[in-house]
Design an enzyme around this catalytic site. Structure first.
Site, PDB file in Angstrom:
ATOM      1  N   SER A  53      -9.772   1.582   2.511  1.00  0.00           N
ATOM      2  CA  SER A  53      -8.743   2.261   1.738  1.00  0.00           C
ATOM      3  C   SER A  53      -7.720   1.620   0.890  1.00  0.00           C
ATOM      4  O   SER A  53      -7.220   2.007  -0.151  1.00  0.00           O
ATOM      5  CB  SER A  53      -8.239   3.387   2.487  1.00  0.00           C
ATOM      6  OG  SER A  53      -7.404   2.876   3.563  1.00  0.00           O
ATOM      7  N   SER A  75      -9.973  -0.789   6.715  1.00  0.00           N
ATOM      8  CA  SER A  75      -9.537  -0.543   5.417  1.00  0.00           C
ATOM      9  C   SER A  75      -8.671  -1.948   4.747  1.00  0.00           C
ATOM     10  O   SER A  75      -8.414  -1.959   3.424  1.00  0.00           O
ATOM     11  CB  SER A  75      -8.312   0.655   5.244  1.00  0.00           C
ATOM     12  OG  SER A  75      -9.175   1.653   4.998  1.00  0.00           O
ATOM     13  N   LYS A 128       0.917  -1.198  -0.076  1.00  0.00           N
ATOM     14  CA  LYS A 128       0.114   0.142  -0.039  1.00  0.00           C
ATOM     15  C   LYS A 128       0.775   1.329  -0.017  1.00  0.00           C
ATOM     16  O   LYS A 128       1.847   1.230   0.867  1.00  0.00           O
ATOM     17  CB  LYS A 128      -1.220   0.031   1.305  1.00  0.00           C
ATOM     18  CG  LYS A 128      -2.001   1.121   1.397  1.00  0.00           C
ATOM     19  CD  LYS A 128      -2.787   1.022   2.662  1.00  0.00           C
ATOM     20  CE  LYS A 128      -3.786   1.831   2.679  1.00  0.00           C
ATOM     21  NZ  LYS A 128      -4.835   1.723   3.686  1.00  0.00           N
TER      22      LYS A 128
HETATM   23  N1  GLN Z   1     -13.402   3.768   5.931  1.00  0.00           N
HETATM   24  C1  GLN Z   1     -13.093   4.052   6.993  1.00  0.00           C
HETATM   25  C2  GLN Z   1     -12.550   5.818   6.990  1.00  0.00           C
HETATM   26  O1  GLN Z   1     -12.888   6.221   5.976  1.00  0.00           O
HETATM   27  C3  GLN Z   1     -11.551   3.560   7.587  1.00  0.00           C
HETATM   28  C4  GLN Z   1     -10.259   3.888   6.726  1.00  0.00           C
HETATM   29  C5  GLN Z   1      -9.210   2.823   6.956  1.00  0.00           C
HETATM   30  O2  GLN Z   1      -9.370   2.023   7.716  1.00  0.00           O
HETATM   31  N2  GLN Z   1      -8.151   3.521   6.788  1.00  0.00           N
HETATM   32  O3  GLN Z   1     -11.969   6.219   7.898  1.00  0.00           O
END
Ligand code: GLN
Length: 519
Positions: free
Chosen positions: A169, A193, A80
């Site tokens: 994400s 994410s 990532k």
């Molecule tokens: N979808 C969640 C957010 O937008 C979690 C994102 C994540 O785990 N980085 O914050």
């Protein structure tokens, strides 16, 4: 396409270590697959072709000289882009980490991104285990989002239906594994994410216990929640790679040194659904996790998988985690508060983008750089986070959210005094269409309802494929993820039960693995 990449990571490493397949051959297969699919799927922001081939050749040479190889010898890993890689562009999918992005309004190029002078600890550990870092994957900017549509560059797409999102994400990492571009990937999980994109693309994704894995070199989003974890095609691949990256690190004070050499489910003798004294494992299904906007077809797939577990001897019981109803509200106060502080470092002075006219005062440099460099969602979160921390509102929002977090943690503590693991859907829906929620941030946030509780409690959780469900908006069936959650630092139990579930679902025909749709 080479079928090498359909194999599990530990299998590939065994083939390389025994000399049956060269690391270079696997690496070339991975690069070819990326060349063939990445244009359509947008999984990778940058590909480290030359460095990957050089690393592969040196592994093959070491093997020829008879040197022992690491646990992930010759296995391509997609990383990532929120994790620092030495001398390879790292942007967190943000224009603010692309120095030249100020000159063009559109189309900033991730290949021109910030070059970190060091590797994240997890990346260094992968290299030390002879894995091949193949490239950096697409994501929501600074990991804020659930669809990978908040990437500053281009969205990633779901290989099962490229008109749909892959989740986020860490969407690019999930796609890299689901579309057979790499057998393993690293992601980060602050509120889901890793687990949510794994669910939506039909792969395995693990968020370890907070503190299990070093975050040194992970670009901070919400430091009390951020954790690095893995994607793999199967539970064993996830377990072996987690063994490699786990452990304490002097560069991350929150990381702990706990034994992790027992994660590989293949090393466990006995029935994972029974305790040593023969009692069946108790698996709790939280009532709340089946409400909360969960689509009926998703619920049905999860309950069908639970039924397989019960048939195999596990004791399934209903439990309640009442405070998890407030998980979304608490998370979006705490995570934005922490983000507003963490992202203050992107000021145009030290690295990345700088937008500034000669002679202008310093505050103009901050304003212009941040105004130009951050995308809409990141700005929204910085503003929200600054608001909830501001004098006069701190008690009403931030402090109250911290109290809710304590209540949620208490719910898990109570549940785990009765059950060994918890089972739930990973996501309330299957993959939705690109654009379906981009104008409605609240709808996007509500999609995190199943994953946020474990994040707030700091406990480990994973998602494994548990079948298919027709999307509520029409179209052919798409992958559903089953989430298993364990008490803190119980990854070994979590992974061996997950491996058992995976075997049961394979045998039942509920999940056909290695049958991913070609892009
Ligand atoms: N979808 C969640 C957010 O937008 C979690 C994102 C994540 O785990 N980085 O914050």
């Amino acid at each position: 396409m080479s079928d090498l990449l359909q194999r599990s990571a530990p299998e590939l490493a065994a083939l390389v270590s025994s000399g049956q397949v060269g690391a270079e051959e696997i690496t070339r297969a991975s690069l070819d697959a990326i060349d063939a699919s990445n244009g359509a799927l947008g999984a990778f922001l940058t590909v480290s072709r030359d460095a990957a081939l050089a690393a592969a050749r040196s592994i093959d040479e070491r093997r020829k000289r008879g040197e022992p190889l690491g646990k992930l010898a010759g296995v391509p890993v997609a990383v990532k882009d929120a994790l620092a890689t030495k001398d390879a562009p790292t942007t967190a999918a943000s224009r603010i980490l692309v120095p030249g992005a100020s000159t063009s309004d559109q189309g900033a190029d991730p290949r021109a991104g910030y070059l970190p002078p060091y590797d994240a600890t997890v990346v260094a550990k992968l290299r030390a285990a002879d894995a091949i870092i193949i490239g950096k994957t697409n994501m929501d900017e600074f990991a804020m989002g659930s669809s990978t549509e908040n990437s500053a560059f281009f969205p990633a797409r779901n290989p099962h239906d490229p008109t749909r999102i892959p989740g986020g994400s860490s969407g690019g990492s999930a796609v890299a594994v689901a579309a057979n571009m790499a057998p393993l990937a690293l992601g980060s999980d602050t509120g889901g994410s890793i687990r949510q994109p794994a669910a939506l693309t039909g792969v395995v994704g693990v968020k370890p216990t907070y503190g299990r894995v070093s975050r040194y070199g992970l670009f901070a989003f919400a430091s009390s929640l951020d954790q690095v974890g893995v994607f793999a095609r199967d539970v064993r691949g996830a377990a072996v790679s987690l063994e490699v990256i786990a452990g304490g690190d002097q560069h991350d004070a929150t990381s702990e040194d706990r034994p992790s050499a027992v994660f590989d489910p293949a090393s466990f003798k006995g029935d994972p659904l029974k305790h040593a004294d023969g009692r069946p494992l108790r698996i709790g299904i939280a009532r709340e996790s089946l409400e909360a906007g969960v689509e009926p077809a998703v619920r049905a797939a999860v309950l069908a998988a639970a039924n397989e577990l019960a048939k195999a001897g596990a004791d399934l019981v209903e439990v309640s985690l009442p405070s998890t109803r407030f998980g979304v509200a608490a998370y979006y106060v705490l995570a934005t508060a922490e983000a507003s502080s963490n992202l203050a470092r992107y000021d145009g002075v030290r690295y990345g983008l700088r937008v500034h006219e000669r002679g202008e005062p310093l505050d103009q440099l901050y304003k212009k750089t941040r105004g130009r460099g951050f995308g809409r969602e990141v700005k929204r979160r910085i503003i929200l986070g600054t608001f909830v921390l501001s004098a006069g509102y701190y008690d009403a929002y931030y402090r109250r959210a911290q109290k809710v977090r304590t209540l949620i943690k208490g719910d898990f503590d109570r549940a785990f005094s009765e059950v060994d693991l918890l089972l739930s859907p990973t996501s309330p829906t299957v993959a939705f269409k690109l654009g379906a929620k981009t104008q409605d941030p609240l709808a996007m946030y509500l999609g995190d309802v199943c994953t946020l509780p474990a994040s707030l409690a700091g406990v480990p959780a994973l998602s494994i494929p548990c079948g298919l469900a027709a999307p509520g908006d029409g179209g052919p069936p798409l992958p559903v993820g089953l989430q298993l959650t364990a008490p803190a630092f119980e990854e070994a139990l979590l992974l061996r039960v997950a491996a058992r579930v995976e075997g049961l679902l394979d045998a039942s025909g509920l999940v056909r693995r290695n049958a991913e749709a070609a892009p």
